[in-house]
Design an enzyme around this catalytic site. Structure first.
Site, PDB file in Angstrom:
ATOM      1  N   ASP A   9       0.819  -1.404   0.103  1.00 36.25           N
ATOM      2  CA  ASP A   9      -0.088  -0.039   0.007  1.00 36.25           C
ATOM      3  C   ASP A   9       0.861   1.230   0.070  1.00 36.25           C
ATOM      4  O   ASP A   9       0.454   2.279   0.751  1.00 36.25           O
ATOM      5  CB  ASP A   9      -0.790  -0.204   1.164  1.00 36.25           C
ATOM      6  CG  ASP A   9      -2.044  -1.244   1.076  1.00 36.25           C
ATOM      7  OD1 ASP A   9      -1.917  -1.954   0.219  1.00 36.25           O
ATOM      8  OD2 ASP A   9      -2.695  -1.391   2.178  1.00 36.25           O
ATOM      9  N   LYS A  55      -6.985  -4.800  -2.867  1.00 31.50           N
ATOM     10  CA  LYS A  55      -7.637  -5.498  -1.921  1.00 31.50           C
ATOM     11  C   LYS A  55      -8.586  -4.155  -1.325  1.00 31.50           C
ATOM     12  O   LYS A  55      -8.494  -3.428  -1.973  1.00 31.50           O
ATOM     13  CB  LYS A  55      -6.719  -6.047  -0.562  1.00 31.50           C
ATOM     14  CG  LYS A  55      -5.734  -4.538  -0.096  1.00 31.50           C
ATOM     15  CD  LYS A  55      -4.733  -5.207   0.596  1.00 31.50           C
ATOM     16  CE  LYS A  55      -4.076  -4.205   1.385  1.00 31.50           C
ATOM     17  NZ  LYS A  55      -4.652  -3.250   2.416  1.00 31.50           N
ATOM     18  N   CYS A  75      -1.870  -2.639   7.772  1.00 29.08           N
ATOM     19  CA  CYS A  75      -1.788  -3.539   6.713  1.00 29.08           C
ATOM     20  C   CYS A  75      -0.349  -4.402   6.648  1.00 29.08           C
ATOM     21  O   CYS A  75      -0.374  -5.526   6.263  1.00 29.08           O
ATOM     22  CB  CYS A  75      -1.822  -2.819   5.650  1.00 29.08           C
ATOM     23  SG  CYS A  75      -3.579  -2.016   5.380  1.00 29.08           S
TER      24      CYS A  75
END
Length: 205
Positions: free
Chosen positions: A8, A106, A151
């Protein structure tokens, strides 16, 4: 085979973004330095629909940081971020992802959040990353990105649960720290599950 997993590294998590992680831009140089050392590079990308249930804006009267129940799970509410097709969802400009890098999105299901790059938070749906790595005989994962205490942590823990030797690159991550000590607790959780926490200099040396 070893794989580098970049978690991310997107505009909305950088300074000035909708969900800015303090010093989040510092991870870019670490990622760029490590990518040439790996035969396989994958990147995860938060890719939320605007109606996602993790957004405080979709819960009238709620504010970011509050906790609700979503899909039967405790869910921290966040500002709207990484909405599909927006500049905030794009990878950081300075991140040198080559055409050979593989991207896994995601957080696409509005009913459940997905911190991990492998599964949603209820482990009900796979992103396909685990299957992809297995098909390429990957046995070791090196993980870095944003954010350490969400994450990155859950991606590393899921990699371990799938039997991958897993290293978290500490200086290649930055955390949200909603509560003081969240980053340290995340690193401890990875170690307790059998993972290794190292600095990028150890991998580049």
């Amino acid at each position: 085979m070893r794989a580098l997993i970049l978690v991310d590294i997107q505009n909305d998590f950088l300074p000035g973004g909708a969900l800015a992680v303090p010093e989040g831009d510092r991870v870019i140089a670490v990622a760029n330095a490590l990518m040439p050392r790996f035969p396989l590079v994958v990147a995860t990308q938060d890719w939320h629909p605007p109606e996602h249930g993790s957004f405080a804006a979709n819960h009238p009267g709620r504010t970011p940081g509050e906790v609700v129940t979503l899909a039967g799970l405790q869910q921290v509410l966040w500002p709207m971020h990484c909405v599909q097709g927006t500049p905030g969802a794009e990878f950081a400009d300075g991140l040198r992802l080559g055409p050979e890098a593989h991207v896994f999105v995601k957080g696409v299901d509005p009913a459940v959040d997905s911190y991990s790059g492998f599964f949603d938070n209820g482990r009900r749906r796979s992103t396909g990353l685990g299957e992809f790595l297995r098909a390429r005989a990957v046995v070791e994962a090196v993980v870095l990105g944003l954010a350490t205490d969400y994450c990155v942590k859950f991606t590393a823990l899921d990699a371990l649960s799938l039997g991958l030797t897993t290293t978290l690159v500490e200086d290649g991550c930055r955390g949200v720290e909603l509560q003081p000590g969240d980053v340290a607790a995340a690193l401890d959780a990875v170690r307790a599950a059998g993972g290794v926490v190292r600095g990028s200099a150890d991998l580049l040396g």
